[in-house]
Design an enzyme around this catalytic site. Structure first.
Site: not given
Length: 467
Positions: A141, A205
């Site tokens: 993304c 992340e």
């Protein structure tokens, strides 16, 4: 004396011929690309260039194919996997060309996004013309990156730019304003930081590590274009990412795009909806990994009722099993607008290449009457059209709007980032050391060359001056 001179001359020619034979067998610089030194190409002397050209010409005449995949008539062809493995020992440089949330707007990123199922197909297209020896695609993304290895940096970069222009439909001038280009040590260091989560929108992340791992696994498949250099690099990057997560605390807390989306909607809920976040009615469009992470973070905040809209029932039902304490209401896509009408916040996380929600669809479904509605789009390509902001009381957000939330998380992780970078440097140096070792003269050639020199001296080549 005349007989002695004649005999000595013949012996010298024989010794010289043996040395020349050893060179043609593959041990000299004639068959090697320019040396690899810290991401830069060293300059060859004129005599080395002549030997290199002569060696390439001889190879072309022997089997009809020149080095670097160029056939006798000048056309290019894609290398076989075996040829790529052999080329890995002859000076292949590592490169990366890409764009990410740090460099490019979502409007550009979405034009290049590639589903994981097509990564190998597109890598083969990049390698099909012969300028690029190895290639691997990483498309998420927040980033689109092509890692590749080649012996001629200029030709390879031109080929990848040509591919990007063809795929996106954008002119090269526009692409150059959004992309970054790195080579050698810089490219290696970039990938290590990506795998370690240091280049992510949310520092630390964990999702990116699994995506780099998938990139590696695809590259070593039968139809992959990883080759010896890239497969080793990607494998090292995965190992580096694992070390960062196990030996530092950088992944603790909110460390994903989904968590940032929840934080953003929680922060803006009173302002946009005049409603406490705990009382908001929530819906998610899509049922993939991003949705699973969304539900995880929503549930951690005590929100126990969530509607999911998806094309099929299978994945939403799996989510119901994974989250037995959350009341998950499932609707198929034909019930999307009924769900949106009953929701205050709608998160979208589908792989659809088209807008799922935009101004025209909102107006068509009577959602332009001024009722407050928050739309949080965490998909790339975008699921929510930017013109949704023109509808009264509708507030859309996309992944680029998460930067403010991420800035706060990044500040908290500065100390952990320093520790993580120290670990990543160790893994970077490990790969660079391995890569440089490929350019060393093979032991078998060194021993053979020494034998030729010794034999030459025995037959009298080294005694001509004394005679």
């Amino acid at each position: 004396n005349a007989v002695l001179v004649s005999e000595l001359t013949n012996k010298m020619k024989f010794g010289t011929a043996l040395v020349a034979l050893a060179v043609v067998a593959g041990g000299s610089n004639a068959f090697q690309s320019p040396a690899y030194t810290s991401g830069r190409t060293t300059t060859l002397s004129r005599s080395q260039n002549i030997r290199r050209s002569n060696g390439a010409l001889m190879a072309a005449t022997m089997d009809g194919t020149a080095v670097n995949g160029q056939v006798a008539n000048g056309a290019r062809r894609k290398k076989t996997k075996q040829e790529r493995l052999e080329l890995a020992t002859k000076g292949l440089q590592v490169h990366v060309i890409g764009l990410s949330i740090h460099h490019a707007q979502v409007e550009v990123r979405e034009k290049l996004a590639i589903p994981e199922s097509e990564w190998n197909t597109q890598s083969n297209i990049i390698c099909s013309t012969g300028q690029v020896e190895e290639a691997a695609i990483l498309s998420t993304c927040n980033r689109f990156e092509i890692y590749f290895a080649a012996s001629d940096a200029h030709e390879a970069n031109a080929r990848v730019m040509e591919y990007l222009a063809e795929r996106s439909g954008l002119p090269v001038s526009v692409l150059r304003k959004n992309i970054f280009m790195l080579e050698g040590d810089d490219a290696v260091w970039h990938l290590m930081r990506v795998a370690g989560g240091l280049d992510s929108l949310v520092v630390g992340e964990g999702q990116i590590l699994s995506q780099v791992r998938q990139c590696h696994l695809h590259s070593i498949e039968e139809d992959g274009c990883g080759g010896k250099v890239l497969s080793r690099l990607l494998n090292n990057a995965v190992a580096a990412g694992k070390r960062v997560r196990s030996e530092t605390n950088i992944s603790k807390g909110s460390v994903s795009i989904s968590s940032a989306a929840v934080e953003l909607s929680e922060t803006m809920c009173m302002k946009d909806l005049n409603l406490p976040f705990s009382e908001a009615r929530l819906a998610v469009v899509g049922a993939g990994t991003m949705t699973r992470l969304l539900i995880t973070h929503l549930a951690s905040r005590g929100l126990e009722r969530i509607a999911i809209v998806n094309r099929s029932m299978a994945r939403p039902m799996e989510l119901q099993e994974q989250f037995p304490d959350v009341d998950i209401e499932i609707s198929l896509e034909d019930g999307l607008w009924d769900v949106v009408r009953k929701s205050d916040i709608v998160y979208t996380a589908t792989s659809s290449p088209d807008y799922v929600i935009d101004k025209k669809l909102l107006e068509k479904n009577s959602l332009d009457g001024g009722r407050p509605l928050m739309l949080v789009d965490i998909a790339v390509p975008r699921n929510i059209g930017p013109d949704s902001a023109e509808v009264p009381a509708v507030t859309p957000y996309n992944v680029d709007d998460l930067k403010a939330v991420v800035a706060k998380n990044t500040a908290m992780r500065q100390r952990e980032m320093i520790e993580a970078e120290n670990l990543l440097r160790e893994e970077t140096n490990s790969f660079i050391g391995w890569r440089e070792s490929l350019s060393a003269i093979p032991l078998s050639f060194s021993a053979g060359f020494c034998s030729v020199v010794l034999f030459s001296r025995r037959v009298g080549v080294g005694r001509s001056k004394r005679h």
